[in-house]
Write a protein that holds these residues in place. Structure first.
Motif, PDB file in Angstrom:
ATOM      1  N   ILE A  76       0.939  -1.439   0.009  1.00  0.00           N
ATOM      2  CA  ILE A  76       0.086  -0.591   0.696  1.00  0.00           C
ATOM      3  C   ILE A  76       0.969   1.385   0.105  1.00  0.00           C
ATOM      4  N   PRO A  77       0.628   2.601  -1.206  1.00  0.00           N
ATOM      5  CA  PRO A  77       1.420   3.292  -0.699  1.00  0.00           C
ATOM      6  C   PRO A  77       1.735   4.041   0.477  1.00  0.00           C
ATOM      7  N   ASP A  78       2.327   4.755   0.451  1.00  0.00           N
ATOM      8  CA  ASP A  78       2.229   6.340   1.896  1.00  0.00           C
ATOM      9  C   ASP A  78       1.633   7.194   1.709  1.00  0.00           C
ATOM     10  N   VAL A  79       1.216   7.394   0.486  1.00  0.00           N
ATOM     11  CA  VAL A  79       0.176   8.842   0.145  1.00  0.00           C
ATOM     12  C   VAL A  79      -0.318   8.448  -0.947  1.00  0.00           C
ATOM     13  N   ALA A  80      -1.848   8.380  -1.363  1.00  0.00           N
ATOM     14  CA  ALA A  80      -2.051   8.128  -2.033  1.00  0.00           C
ATOM     15  C   ALA A  80      -2.906   9.828  -2.437  1.00  0.00           C
ATOM     16  N   VAL A  81      -3.359   9.555  -4.329  1.00  0.00           N
ATOM     17  CA  VAL A  81      -4.307  10.986  -4.146  1.00  0.00           C
ATOM     18  C   VAL A  81      -5.270  10.364  -5.129  1.00  0.00           C
ATOM     19  N   ILE A  82      -6.139  10.608  -5.347  1.00  0.00           N
ATOM     20  CA  ILE A  82      -8.086   9.342  -6.046  1.00  0.00           C
ATOM     21  C   ILE A  82      -8.987  11.071  -6.172  1.00  0.00           C
ATOM     22  N   PRO A  83      -9.226   9.605  -7.123  1.00  0.00           N
ATOM     23  CA  PRO A  83     -10.333  11.435  -7.525  1.00  0.00           C
ATOM     24  C   PRO A  83     -11.714  10.956  -7.320  1.00  0.00           C
ATOM     25  N   ARG A  84     -11.852   9.400  -6.988  1.00  0.00           N
ATOM     26  CA  ARG A  84     -13.180   8.937  -6.527  1.00  0.00           C
ATOM     27  C   ARG A  84     -13.439   9.152  -4.613  1.00  0.00           C
ATOM     28  N   LEU A  85     -14.090  10.209  -4.515  1.00  0.00           N
ATOM     29  CA  LEU A  85     -14.318  10.088  -3.677  1.00  0.00           C
ATOM     30  C   LEU A  85     -14.502   9.517  -2.073  1.00  0.00           C
ATOM     31  N   GLY A  86     -15.304   8.366  -2.456  1.00  0.00           N
ATOM     32  CA  GLY A  86     -16.209   7.174  -2.107  1.00  0.00           C
ATOM     33  C   GLY A  86     -15.015   6.364  -1.800  1.00  0.00           C
ATOM     34  N   LEU A  87     -13.718   6.199  -2.092  1.00  0.00           N
ATOM     35  CA  LEU A  87     -12.794   5.351  -1.706  1.00  0.00           C
ATOM     36  C   LEU A  87     -12.425   5.827   0.194  1.00  0.00           C
ATOM     37  N   LEU A  88     -12.422   7.167   0.281  1.00  0.00           N
ATOM     38  CA  LEU A  88     -12.077   7.202   1.479  1.00  0.00           C
ATOM     39  C   LEU A  88     -12.817   6.624   2.630  1.00  0.00           C
ATOM     40  N   PHE A  89     -14.713   6.369   1.915  1.00  0.00           N
ATOM     41  CA  PHE A  89     -14.521   5.738   3.772  1.00  0.00           C
ATOM     42  C   PHE A  89     -15.116   4.085   3.030  1.00  0.00           C
ATOM     43  N   ASP A  90     -14.823   3.535   1.985  1.00  0.00           N
ATOM     44  CA  ASP A  90     -14.530   3.003   2.284  1.00  0.00           C
ATOM     45  C   ASP A  90     -14.755   1.481   3.424  1.00  0.00           C
ATOM     46  N   PRO A  91     -15.332   0.381   3.212  1.00  0.00           N
ATOM     47  CA  PRO A  91     -14.625   0.066   5.118  1.00  0.00           C
ATOM     48  C   PRO A  91     -13.890  -0.271   5.353  1.00  0.00           C
ATOM     49  N   VAL A  92     -12.890  -0.448   3.727  1.00  0.00           N
ATOM     50  CA  VAL A  92     -11.434  -1.510   3.782  1.00  0.00           C
ATOM     51  C   VAL A  92     -10.900  -0.199   3.933  1.00  0.00           C
ATOM     52  N   VAL A  93     -10.774   1.101   3.245  1.00  0.00           N
ATOM     53  CA  VAL A  93     -10.076   1.791   3.512  1.00  0.00           C
ATOM     54  C   VAL A  93      -9.441   2.516   3.802  1.00  0.00           C
ATOM     55  N   ARG A  94     -10.761   2.931   4.766  1.00  0.00           N
ATOM     56  CA  ARG A  94     -10.900   4.079   5.819  1.00  0.00           C
ATOM     57  C   ARG A  94      -9.829   4.023   7.096  1.00  0.00           C
ATOM     58  N   PRO A  95     -10.197   2.720   7.453  1.00  0.00           N
ATOM     59  CA  PRO A  95      -8.951   2.739   8.175  1.00  0.00           C
ATOM     60  C   PRO A  95      -7.272   1.909   8.339  1.00  0.00           C
ATOM     61  N   ARG A  96      -7.330   2.556   7.012  1.00  0.00           N
ATOM     62  CA  ARG A  96      -5.866   2.777   6.968  1.00  0.00           C
ATOM     63  C   ARG A  96      -5.199   4.064   6.103  1.00  0.00           C
ATOM     64  N   ILE A  97      -6.586   4.720   6.580  1.00  0.00           N
ATOM     65  CA  ILE A  97      -5.538   6.004   6.049  1.00  0.00           C
ATOM     66  C   ILE A  97      -5.423   6.740   7.346  1.00  0.00           C
ATOM     67  N   ARG A  98      -4.292   7.547   7.715  1.00  0.00           N
ATOM     68  CA  ARG A  98      -4.167   8.175   9.380  1.00  0.00           C
ATOM     69  C   ARG A  98      -4.395   9.639   8.275  1.00  0.00           C
ATOM     70  N   PRO A  99      -5.788  10.234   9.650  1.00  0.00           N
ATOM     71  CA  PRO A  99      -6.324  11.447   9.390  1.00  0.00           C
ATOM     72  C   PRO A  99      -5.230  12.819   9.681  1.00  0.00           C
ATOM     73  N   ARG A 100      -6.094  13.327   8.854  1.00  0.00           N
ATOM     74  CA  ARG A 100      -5.239  14.472   8.728  1.00  0.00           C
ATOM     75  C   ARG A 100      -5.437  15.327   9.932  1.00  0.00           C
ATOM     76  N   SER A 101      -3.817  16.083  10.293  1.00  0.00           N
ATOM     77  CA  SER A 101      -3.599  17.435  11.151  1.00  0.00           C
ATOM     78  C   SER A 101      -3.207  18.472  11.020  1.00  0.00           C
ATOM     79  N   GLY A 102      -2.964  19.315  11.185  1.00  0.00           N
ATOM     80  CA  GLY A 102      -1.916  20.622  10.921  1.00  0.00           C
ATOM     81  C   GLY A 102      -2.205  21.144   9.982  1.00  0.00           C
ATOM     82  N   GLY A 103      -1.365  21.658   9.078  1.00  0.00           N
ATOM     83  CA  GLY A 103      -1.448  21.895   7.939  1.00  0.00           C
ATOM     84  C   GLY A 103      -2.815  22.849   7.511  1.00  0.00           C
ATOM     85  N   HIS A 104      -3.319  23.585   6.628  1.00  0.00           N
ATOM     86  CA  HIS A 104      -4.065  24.549   6.488  1.00  0.00           C
ATOM     87  C   HIS A 104      -5.568  24.311   6.832  1.00  0.00           C
ATOM     88  N   GLU A 105      -5.970  25.594   6.708  1.00  0.00           N
ATOM     89  CA  GLU A 105      -7.810  25.096   6.880  1.00  0.00           C
ATOM     90  C   GLU A 105      -8.526  25.220   5.811  1.00  0.00           C
TER      91      GLU A 105
END
Length: 407
Positions: A76-105
């Motif tokens: 699995i890559p360290d970073v992914a740039v994806i065009p389909r928003l649904g992948l973020l909420f996929d039950p397999v993919v979502r737990p593998r994502i590190r929620p965003r913190s810091g950075g801009h609003e």
């Protein structure tokens, strides 16, 4: 013989490794190819040089969904740039994502799109956004139908790259949003019980019938068969290079293709028409950068760097991309005159709706030959290359969608 996940990843070409360091490269997966990929590499090169951290970028195309869902987490890559928003909420993919913190609003409309309903954690940050409700034509020619019901393109006047399923889904989403905005809104979020029932309402069949009627009028059978083998870029050439068609519905990122093959100042556009005095539809899309948990803090730092707003007067590969066209961002106004209006439209919170097919997961999830894209390809085939009546083809398409949604 099945392919292992490691072999699958190895089959995806690594586009470049930038930077110079003894560290393992930060692995970034994207879906782009061609000019978009080359542009992205220029942006990444600046990060690698500044951070002295190698970055490996590879294009996974439509396989990015399988990559992020794969059972072997070491590929699995360290970073992914994806065009389909649904992948973020996929039950397999979502737990593998590190929620965003810091950075801009992020602007509120875009922030809510990447925020789950059961949490306030942002799952990603927007790198690129798109206006998917534009219709392009040659400069000096008069086009702009008063409404969808008055849009009666003659055979050969319309170019559609029907080999790319997302092109057909953009058409459907614009027609559905113009014809039945309450249905479009009701279909999402799927977290609400009963939202899938909206697929079964009569207004969906009516919208599909209107769409099928427009397609039927715009193509002879021979033209329909040709459109089914034509990709998005080729449909742009049909209007601005070969001049064998008059108009093409395409997002803002069609502009670089137009200017490369047709020349500068050859194009104009108008908003996708509304329905009999109703509001014009505004379908938006975009590419979201996410940090995967395996990438650690370095992955999150890269996402925040990549998607950050540029300061006034700051110049880099990304601002060059914005200025030359083909790239819209929530933070920078484009200087290209043909993109100012599409960018301003994306700021209208009261009328914009996110691309429906890019939110879907399960059996309706997009991908050529799958889900909603496949249903719409079959609809297009029936009414252009085939002889099925629009109403009959629309009813059959609705039944396929309802069946897939229920599953």
């Amino acid at each position: 013989m099945s392919m292992s996940r490691r072999a699958f990843l190895a089959a995806i070409p690594a586009v470049t490794v930038a930077g110079c360091s003894g560290q393992a490269p930060l692995r970034v997966a994207v879906v782009w190819s061609g000019e978009e990929l080359r542009r992205f590499l220029r942006v990444v090169d600046a990060y690698a040089a500044r951070q002295r951290r190698p970055v490996s970028v590879y294009s996974a195309g439509d396989n990015i969904s399988a990559l992020l869902r794969g059972p072997a987490e070491d590929v699995i890559p360290d970073v992914a740039v994806i065009p389909r928003l649904g992948l973020l909420f996929d039950p397999v993919v979502r737990p593998r994502i590190r929620p965003r913190s810091g950075g801009h609003e992020q602007p509120e409309f875009w922030r809510r799109l990447v925020t789950p309903y059961d949490s306030e954690e942002e799952l990603g940050a927007w790198f690129k956004i798109a206006n998917k409700s534009l219709v392009w034509h040659r400069a000096g020619e008069q086009w702009s139908p008063a409404s969808l019901t008055h849009w009666q393109p003659g055979p050969g006047s319309l170019a559609i790259g029907a080999a790319d399923g997302w092109v057909l889904s953009d058409w459907f989403e614009n027609v559905l949003l113009a014809y039945a905005p309450e249905v479009y809104t009701g279909l999402y979020p799927p977290a609400e019980r009963g939202s899938q029932a909206w697929w079964g309402v009569a207004r969906v069949t009516e919208a599909l019938t209107l769409l099928a009627t427009i397609w039927r009028e715009a193509f002879t059978q021979e033209q329909g068969r040709r459109a089914l083998t034509m990709q998005f870029h080729d449909s742009i050439l049909d209007v601005f290079s070969y001049r064998t068609a008059d108009v093409v519905a395409a997002p803002d990122f069609a502009l670089p293709v137009i200017e490369r093959y047709g020349g500068g100042d050859v194009a104009r556009h108008f908003p996708f028409p509304g329905l009999d005095g109703g509001d014009a539809p505004l379908v938006v899309g975009g590419d979201v950068a996410v940090a995967m948990r395996g990438g650690g803090q370095d992955a999150l730092d890269f996402v925040n760097w990549l998607t950050r707003p540029r300061a006034s007067g700051e110049r880099d590969a990304l601002t060059d991309w914005v200025d030359e066209g083909g790239f819209l961002t929530p933070y920078s106004a484009p200087s290209h005159p043909l993109l100012r209006m599409p960018a301003q439209m994306l700021d209208k919170a009261e009328s914009r709706h996110y691309d429906l097919s890019d939110r879907l997961i399960g059996r309706l999830e997009g991908g050529d030959g799958r889900g909603l894209w496949r249903v719409l390809t079959e609809l297009f085939t029936d009414v252009t290359a085939g002889t099925v009546a629009p109403a009959t083809a629309a009813a059959a398409a609705r039944e396929k969608i309802v069946e897939a949604a229920a599953a």
